[in-house]
Design an enzyme around this catalytic site. Structure first.
Site, PDB file in Angstrom:
ATOM      1  N   GLU A  84       0.846  -1.195   0.000  1.00 53.83           N
ATOM      2  CA  GLU A  84       0.000   0.000   0.000  1.00 53.83           C
ATOM      3  C   GLU A  84       0.880   1.244   0.000  1.00 53.83           C
ATOM      4  OE1 GLU A  84      -2.464   0.251   3.500  1.00 53.83           O
ATOM      5  OE2 GLU A  84      -3.199   2.255   3.012  1.00 53.83           O
ATOM      6  N   ASP A 103      -1.192  -0.967   5.680  1.00 49.44           N
ATOM      7  CA  ASP A 103      -1.171  -0.380   7.023  1.00 49.44           C
ATOM      8  C   ASP A 103      -2.189  -1.098   7.897  1.00 49.44           C
ATOM      9  OD1 ASP A 103       0.630   1.454   6.123  1.00 49.44           O
ATOM     10  OD2 ASP A 103      -0.869   3.028   5.745  1.00 49.44           O
ATOM     11  N   ASP A 161      -4.627  -0.197   9.615  1.00 51.02           N
ATOM     12  CA  ASP A 161      -5.718   0.721   9.970  1.00 51.02           C
ATOM     13  C   ASP A 161      -6.938   0.424   9.098  1.00 51.02           C
ATOM     14  OD1 ASP A 161      -5.059   1.652   7.497  1.00 51.02           O
ATOM     15  OD2 ASP A 161      -4.231   3.566   8.179  1.00 51.02           O
ATOM     16  N   ASP A 188      -8.215   1.958   6.486  1.00 56.14           N
ATOM     17  CA  ASP A 188      -7.945   1.994   5.046  1.00 56.14           C
ATOM     18  C   ASP A 188      -7.202   0.741   4.607  1.00 56.14           C
ATOM     19  OD1 ASP A 188      -9.215   4.259   4.392  1.00 56.14           O
ATOM     20  OD2 ASP A 188      -7.444   5.564   4.459  1.00 56.14           O
TER      21      ASP A 188
END
Ligand code: 0RA
Length: 638
Positions: free
Chosen positions: A426, A499, A501, A503
């Protein structure tokens, strides 16, 4: 007790001994799958009693100590005793290999390989098994240990007038590597049986924790039609109710439910004798052939105005179709490595003609419905042709041909796919760190900028217009969809690195949806992984540095520090916050990293989750992603 009752039948015991020596030969495996298989075997006997028309309710209880108790309200196993042998029917059923509930009259029993090895195998593989029969106003009981009767059957008193059979067993912990029952696995299969046996009530109760007893009951009068509604719960249907066709007068009982929705995927679930044939087979082939033939026949008269010259293909006909096909076959033959595919060739022509005739009749009587379907199919055909022309004009070649490797890919030098790994990373900055930190001999990096396309919402043609998707497909090397060729796989490990998180988990889900829908063998063969970057770095003094992957780990690591030690905890908000060395050390080097391998144990659950996560209904999706993305992935074992 055992001496007193000198079991009259030595060959029987030898038979069960064989099961104990080679359990996997009889129940497939001795892991969690085999453990659950025992339950299916026992339930199958009660299902047979329901198929024979004598049982309306089956109750399954999980007991403290991971025992299972299955109770039905059927006729009860006969309690008579053979006058010479002094051995009762109960004992024969429980100790004779392949003597299913009803001996050989068991015409729809599934042959070995799936279920159907007989309840005697369950007995052989249980520390303790108790059968309790209610019949003729009495309750009769017999107990076994590892298949050996612990005495003759005993009359233990008057019954309440009801009839039925209870089998309670405790799997042998020296045979099974896993002895804890998984409630969700039991529930999924029990619900499935309830759909396939319309009107039969099945209840499941987990009594393992007396403080928190869970119970559910399933009964679906609509049968496979309710099943299709359930599968498409999160999709938008094209018409009110699934088409439900039941064929009882043919050579093989056959039932089909089908429904169109506004998605682009086809979604078939097939069953033989109530067992899921995950890999389809001749019954599915017959279904598809008939479907194409009958719909094509009606298309001539129903094409939307001005679109008469469109040619429809079988793919167009199956776009957005969800179907359940359930057939009963007396001598099924299962094929393939996992025996999940029906092989009987006569079934293809039977389903083709029997289902075809019934569908034809149905459309004849429901002209509005077939008109709606043709309209949708024509829409699919038009979109496909238009996209094709546009692409041909623009490129004059298939989007996955001649593209070469994407410019963004930092490939590895090895040409041995078995050792090669592709990291899909990402963001460009993390991509940069990954490129610097990797071992370029076997690790390749493909950075992804932002989110990839949600493939659940577009047709293949549109999907291939996305550069990110083309890059992915070209890097992986196998093509997509039906043309997917696993032999061409360029990396045996495809690792999604995002990541930790919201997203990041959204990107994971988008990528997994793409792999699940369009590169399924990649998932089925265990080539897809999720990298697990650390969440924290704990530093204490000059020497002590530790990477921690969860809040628990962080708390424990802090607790382990010497009294009064000063420390600092850094929280990584994204991959980009780690330098190349840190990223390589914590997340990429095979010796140090932790990765999750993606499996789809339950394709139906995965389908539902993806259709819900990625579909049109924004509300449930948002909430789901925010609250649960991680949990669901764990549950799905993705
Ligand atoms: C043998 C004969 C009959 C029923 C059964 C076995 C039977 C077995 C199981 C196992 C679990 N539940 C069961 N229910 C029935 C036929 C009995 C008759 O003719 O009355």
């Amino acid at each position: 007790m055992a001496e007193e009752y000198s079991g009259s039948n030595i060959t029987v015991l030898e038979g069960l001994e064989a099961v104990r020596v080679r359990p996997a030969m009889y129940i497939g495996s001795t892991d969690t799958r085999g453990l659950h298989h025992l339950v299916w075997e026992v339930i199958d006997n009660s299902i047979d009693e329901a198929l024979a028309g004598f049982c309306t309710h089956i109750e399954i209880e999980v007991l403290p100590g991971n025992g299972i108790r299955v109770t039905d309200n059927g006729r009860g196993i006969p309690t008579d005793i053979h006058p010479k042998e002094h051995i009762g029917t109960i004992e024969v059923v429980m100790t004779k290999l392949h003597a299913g509930g009803k001996f050989d009259s068991n015409s729809y029993k599934v042959s070995a390989g799936l279920h159907g090895v007989g309840v005697s195998c369950v007995n052989a593989l249980s520390d303790k098994l108790i059968v309790r029969v209610r019949r003729n106003g009495r309750v009769v009981e017999q107990e076994f240990a590892r298949g050996v009767p612990q005495g003759p059957q005993k009359d233990i008193g008057e019954s309440d007038g009801s009839t039925g059979t209870t089998v309670e067993f405790y799997p042998d912990g020296t045979i099974f590597s896993e002895t804890v029952y998984d409630y969700d696995v039991l529930r999924t299969r029990i619900r499935e049986v309830a759909y396939l046996m319309s009107g039969l009530r099945l209840s499941l109760t987990d009594r393992r924790n007396p403080e928190n007893i869970q119970t559910e009951s399933f009964c679906f009068p609509g049968g496979v039609s309710d099943f299709v509604r359930f599968i498409d719960e999160h999709r938008t249907p094209l018409f009110d109710a699934p088409i439900h066709l039941v064929i009882t007068d043919g050579q093989y009982p056959l039932e089909v439910a089908m429904w169109y929705n506004d998605s682009y995927s086809e979604n078939f679930y097939s069953f033989v004798n109530n067992v899921n044939t995950y890999d389809g087979g001749t019954h599915v082939t017959g279904f598809k052939t008939a479907l194409t033939r009958v719909i094509t026949k009606y298309s001539a008269d129903n094409m939307p105005k001005g679109k008469k010259n469109i040619t429809i293909t079988s793919d167009d006909i199956r776009e957005g179709l969800t179907a359940v096909i359930a057939i009963k076959v007396s001598q099924p033959q299962f094929e393939g490595q996992t025996k999940r595919k029906l092989g009987n060739s006569e079934i293809a022509s039977y389903v083709n003609s029997a289902f075809g005739a019934k569908l034809d009749e149905f459309f004849n009587e429901n002209p509005k419905l077939i008109a709606m379907i043709i309209d949708k199919v024509a829409g699919a055909a038009i979109a496909r042709e238009a996209a094709h022309r546009a692409r041909d004009l623009a490129r004059r070649r298939s989007p996955l041909e001649g593209g070469g490797l994407p410019g963004k890919l930092a490939d590895c030098s090895s040409r041995h796919p078995e050792e090669c790994e592709l990291f899909i990373v990402e963001g460009d900055s993390a991509g940069g760190s990954a490129k610097t930190g990797r071992d370029r001999h076997f690790q390749a990096i493909l950075p992804l900028r932002g989110k990839i396309l949600n493939v659940e919402k577009v047709r293949v043609d549109r999907m291939l217009e996305s550069e990110a998707i083309r890059d992915l497909a070209n890097a992986i090397g196998c093509g997509i969809g039906q043309e997917f060729k696993i032999e061409k796989l360029r990396y045996h490990k495809i690792i999604i690195m995002t990541d930790a998180d919201v997203d990041g988990s959204h990107i994971q889900t988008l990528l997994l949806t793409f792999f699940f829908r369009h590169m399924r063998p990649l998932v089925d063969n265990g080539h897809v992984f999720l990298a697990q970057p650390p969440l924290y770095k704990l530093t204490s003094g000059k020497k002590h540095e530790e990477y921690l992957f969860s809040d628990d780990e962080r708390n424990q690591a802090i607790a382990r520090l010497p009294e009064g030690a000063k420390y600092e905890v850094q929280r990584y908000k994204g991959l980009g916050e780690m330098n190349a060395d840190e990223l390589a050390e914590t997340t990429m080097q095979p010796e140090r990293r932790v990765m999750k391998q993606c499996h789809v144990e339950d394709a139906m659950l995965a389908d539902q989750v993806f259709s819900m996560l990625m579909g049109e209904e924004v509300k449930p999706r948002r909430k789901f992603i925010e609250d649960n993305a991680y949990k669901v992935m764990d549950k799905l074992d993705i």
